[in-house]
Design a protein around this motif. Structure first.
Motif, short mmCIF file in Angstrom:
data_model
loop_
_atom_site.label_atom_id
_atom_site.label_comp_id
_atom_site.label_asym_id
_atom_site.label_seq_id
_atom_site.Cartn_x
_atom_site.Cartn_y
_atom_site.Cartn_z
N GLY A 12 0.86 -1.18 0.00
CA GLY A 12 0.00 0.00 0.00
C GLY A 12 0.89 1.23 0.00
O GLY A 12 2.12 1.13 -0.15
N ILE A 13 0.28 2.37 0.22
CA ILE A 13 1.07 3.60 0.17
C ILE A 13 2.15 3.60 1.25
O ILE A 13 3.27 4.08 1.02
N LEU A 46 -9.14 -5.65 2.25
CA LEU A 46 -7.93 -5.71 3.07
C LEU A 46 -6.78 -4.92 2.45
O LEU A 46 -5.62 -5.06 2.85
N TYR A 47 -7.09 -4.13 1.43
CA TYR A 47 -6.08 -3.30 0.75
C TYR A 47 -6.70 -1.91 0.58
O TYR A 47 -7.44 -1.65 -0.36
N TRP A 51 -8.62 2.83 -2.41
CA TRP A 51 -9.94 3.42 -2.16
C TRP A 51 -9.89 4.86 -1.69
O TRP A 51 -10.93 5.51 -1.53
N ILE A 167 1.57 -13.54 4.22
CA ILE A 167 2.45 -13.95 5.32
C ILE A 167 1.59 -14.31 6.52
O ILE A 167 0.76 -13.51 6.96
N THR A 185 1.56 -3.29 7.08
CA THR A 185 0.42 -4.13 6.70
C THR A 185 -0.94 -3.48 6.89
O THR A 185 -1.96 -4.12 6.65
N VAL A 207 -17.44 5.99 -0.74
CA VAL A 207 -17.29 7.15 -1.63
C VAL A 207 -18.06 6.91 -2.92
O VAL A 207 -18.39 5.76 -3.26
N TYR A 229 -16.97 15.79 1.57
CA TYR A 229 -15.83 16.28 0.77
C TYR A 229 -15.99 15.95 -0.71
O TYR A 229 -16.68 15.00 -1.09
N GLY A 288 -14.03 1.55 1.54
CA GLY A 288 -12.71 1.12 1.99
C GLY A 288 -12.62 1.20 3.51
O GLY A 288 -13.41 1.89 4.15
N ARG A 290 -10.33 2.31 6.51
CA ARG A 290 -9.13 3.04 6.95
C ARG A 290 -8.48 2.25 8.10
O ARG A 290 -9.18 1.86 9.05
N SER A 321 -4.75 5.23 9.35
CA SER A 321 -6.17 5.63 9.34
C SER A 321 -6.53 6.39 8.04
O SER A 321 -6.31 5.86 6.95
N GLY A 322 -7.04 7.61 8.17
CA GLY A 322 -7.51 8.36 6.99
C GLY A 322 -6.48 9.31 6.42
O GLY A 322 -6.83 10.28 5.76
C1 LIG Z 1 -12.77 6.26 1.66
C2 LIG Z 1 -11.35 6.59 2.02
C3 LIG Z 1 -10.84 7.84 1.74
C4 LIG Z 1 -9.53 8.14 2.09
N1 LIG Z 1 -9.03 9.37 1.72
C5 LIG Z 1 -7.75 9.69 2.05
C6 LIG Z 1 -7.20 10.94 1.66
O1 LIG Z 1 -7.88 11.76 1.04
N2 LIG Z 1 -5.92 11.22 2.02
C7 LIG Z 1 -5.15 10.33 2.72
O2 LIG Z 1 -3.99 10.63 3.02
N3 LIG Z 1 -5.64 9.11 3.07
C8 LIG Z 1 -6.91 8.78 2.76
N4 LIG Z 1 -7.42 7.56 3.13
C9 LIG Z 1 -6.60 6.69 3.98
C10 LIG Z 1 -5.58 5.90 3.18
O3 LIG Z 1 -6.22 5.22 2.14
C11 LIG Z 1 -4.89 4.90 4.13
O4 LIG Z 1 -4.32 5.58 5.23
C12 LIG Z 1 -3.77 4.18 3.41
O5 LIG Z 1 -4.22 3.64 2.20
C13 LIG Z 1 -3.19 3.07 4.27
O6 LIG Z 1 -2.17 2.49 3.52
P1 LIG Z 1 -1.34 1.24 4.05
O7 LIG Z 1 -0.26 1.01 3.07
O8 LIG Z 1 -0.98 1.48 5.47
O9 LIG Z 1 -2.39 0.04 4.04
P2 LIG Z 1 -2.97 -0.78 2.79
O10 LIG Z 1 -3.15 0.09 1.60
O11 LIG Z 1 -4.17 -1.51 3.27
O12 LIG Z 1 -1.84 -1.81 2.43
C14 LIG Z 1 -1.57 -2.91 3.26
C15 LIG Z 1 -0.66 -3.84 2.50
O13 LIG Z 1 -0.24 -4.87 3.40
C16 LIG Z 1 -0.49 -6.12 2.80
N5 LIG Z 1 -0.69 -7.11 3.86
C17 LIG Z 1 -1.41 -6.98 5.00
N6 LIG Z 1 -1.34 -8.11 5.73
C18 LIG Z 1 -0.55 -8.96 5.03
C19 LIG Z 1 -0.08 -10.30 5.24
N7 LIG Z 1 -0.41 -10.98 6.34
N8 LIG Z 1 0.70 -10.86 4.29
C20 LIG Z 1 1.06 -10.18 3.18
N9 LIG Z 1 0.64 -8.93 2.93
C21 LIG Z 1 -0.14 -8.33 3.84
C22 LIG Z 1 -1.70 -5.90 1.93
O14 LIG Z 1 -1.84 -6.93 0.95
C23 LIG Z 1 -1.33 -4.55 1.33
O15 LIG Z 1 -0.42 -4.71 0.27
C24 LIG Z 1 -8.72 7.20 2.75
C25 LIG Z 1 -9.24 5.92 3.02
C26 LIG Z 1 -10.52 5.61 2.66
C27 LIG Z 1 -11.04 4.23 2.92
#
Ligand SMILES: Cc1cc2nc3c(=O)[nH]c(=O)nc-3n(C[C@H](O)[C@H](O)[C@H](O)COP(=O)(O)OP(=O)(O)OC[C@H]3O[C@@H](n4cnc5c(N)ncnc54)[C@H](O)[C@@H]3O)c2cc1C
Length: 344
Positions: A12-13, A46-47, A51, A167, A185, A207, A229, A288, A290, A321-322
């Motif tokens: 993810g990001i 879960l990703y 979103w 994992i 994760t 959304v 928004y 999605g 958060r 989170s968001g």
């Molecule tokens: C409707 C909505 C609007 C949003 N708007 C904004 C916004 O305007 N601005 C902003 O900054 N943020 C926004 N967010 C929040 C943002 O999307 C999240 O904070 C961000 O995407 C989280 O990223 P992440 O990489 O931490 O998690 P994720 O994107 O969920 O990535 C997790 C990664 O870990 C992997 N993973 C998890 N567990 C395992 C495992 N056991 N084995 C292997 N792989 C695993 C998954 O496959 C994935 O690749 C918004 C969220 C939503 C839902």
């Protein structure tokens, strides 16, 4: 399972920003492997990253640490934009207006006013009824699915390895060559063996993506009970993302027609220039989760073991989170700083 020095779990990001941060501090890209169940291009509850709206807003807390993460991200994103070939990568700057029904925190205003481009408080005359404070500035807008894909493409092109794998336990990625595992994760931190963080919980958001190429400005109305928004999606043939909901503890990835209607009603009140309800072209509805966490983000270095006199570490970076897009680069910077400090 790998001969890399650093394994990042999560694409993810947070995972991609962490890879960039390691490289920015001198790590060879070929020393990094990103392992994830879901990769850019995939869709799953879960990703979360595909979103997001997504942009930089005043959503984050007013504590020093959160403000530091925001500032670092806002002031460094241009470097990633350049690496990825300019705004067409899905990251551009557009004007934003944010309106509040209560006074804004002074420390936060002091902080953002120092670095947000074209920042100014709204005048009384500009504020609609019920709004007591507001700000205007130039913000970062992400076309999240496009940006993720281009970010991954860039990292892979310079030598980062990507591997699809779920994992079960974090210890399983510690092959002999690995010095550190970065745990990015997201919501997966609640179930990953060896982590199982009980403080992690989802904050569901629905959304509605609407075609409105004439809308080129972000607009927010923050209310104590509902936030509304409108976020234009750069390089998307004119899509805007309308939201939203912040439902804590709701694990559902389903979408609901009544939530769509509520979002559209609130969004059109906020931004009538979008058009009339019966003329809107809805591209899709989505929900999605958060990755929220009681106590806030977890950025922490944990000692894992010692092999041939060398200490090995787990570096946690999750719970965005968001605000993963708007704070995540600062979070990744802190995670990698903490790791290099521990590993000295
Ligand atoms: C409707 C909505 C609007 C949003 N708007 C904004 C916004 O305007 N601005 C902003 O900054 N943020 C926004 N967010 C929040 C943002 O999307 C999240 O904070 C961000 O995407 C989280 O990223 P992440 O990489 O931490 O998690 P994720 O994107 O969920 O990535 C997790 C990664 O870990 C992997 N993973 C998890 N567990 C395992 C495992 N056991 N084995 C292997 N792989 C695993 C998954 O496959 C994935 O690749 C918004 C969220 C939503 C839902």
């Amino acid at each position: 399972m790998t001969d890399s020095k650093y394994v990042i779990i999560g694409a993810g990001i947070s995972g991609l920003y962490t890879a960039w941060s390691l490289i920015d501090k001198g790590t060879g890209p070929s020393d990094i492997k990103v392992v994830a169940e879901f990769l850019p291009g995939d869709q799953s509850t879960l990703y979360t990253s595909p979103w997001a709206g997504g942009n930089f807003s005043l959503i984050t807390s007013t504590d020093e640490r959160s403000m530091k993460f925001d500032k670092f991200t806002y002031t460094n994103l241009h470097r990633i934009q350049e690496l990825l070939g300019g705004p067409e990568c899905g990251l551009d700057m557009l004007p934003s207006t944010e309106m509040f029904e209560q006074e804004l925190d002074h420390a936060k205003l002091d902080s953002i006013s120092q670095y947000l481009k074209e920042y100014r408080p709204m005048t009384k005359e500009e504020m609609p009824e019920g709004v007591v404070s507001g700000v205007k500035f130039l913000t970062w807008n992400f076309n999240c699915p496009l940006f993720l894909a281009n970010f991954q493409k860039h990292l892979a092109a310079i030598g980062v390895t990507f591997e699809r794998s779920k994992i079960d336990h974090i210890s399983s990625v510690f092959s002999p060559s690995v010095d550190a595992v970065f745990n990015c994760t997201g919501i997966g931190a609640a179930s990953l063996g060896g982590v199982k963080d009980e403080n992690v919980f989802p904050t569901r958001g629905q959304v509605v993506v609407v075609r409105a190429p004439h809308i080129r400005e972000n607009r927010f109305r923050w209310r104590p009970d509902s936030d509304t928004y409108v976020i234009p999606r750069p390089f998307s043939d004119g899509s805007i993302v309308m939201g939203g909901f912040f439902q804590e503890g709701n694990w559902s990835g389903n979408t609901y027609g009544y939530e769509t209607e509520d979002i559209l009603k609130r969004g059109l009140e906020l931004y009538p220039e979008i058009g009339k309800r019966n003329e809107l072209k809805i591209i899709r509805e989505a929900a999605g989760l958060r990755p929220s966490r009681k106590g806030g983000v977890r950025i922490e270095v944990e000692h894992f073991d010692q092999v041939n006199g060398k200490d090995r570490y787990i570096v946690h970076n999750y719970g965005a989170s968001g605000y993963g897009y708007q704070s995540g680069l600062g979070m990744a910077n802190e995670a990698t700083d903490m790791y290099f400090e521990a590993a000295k």
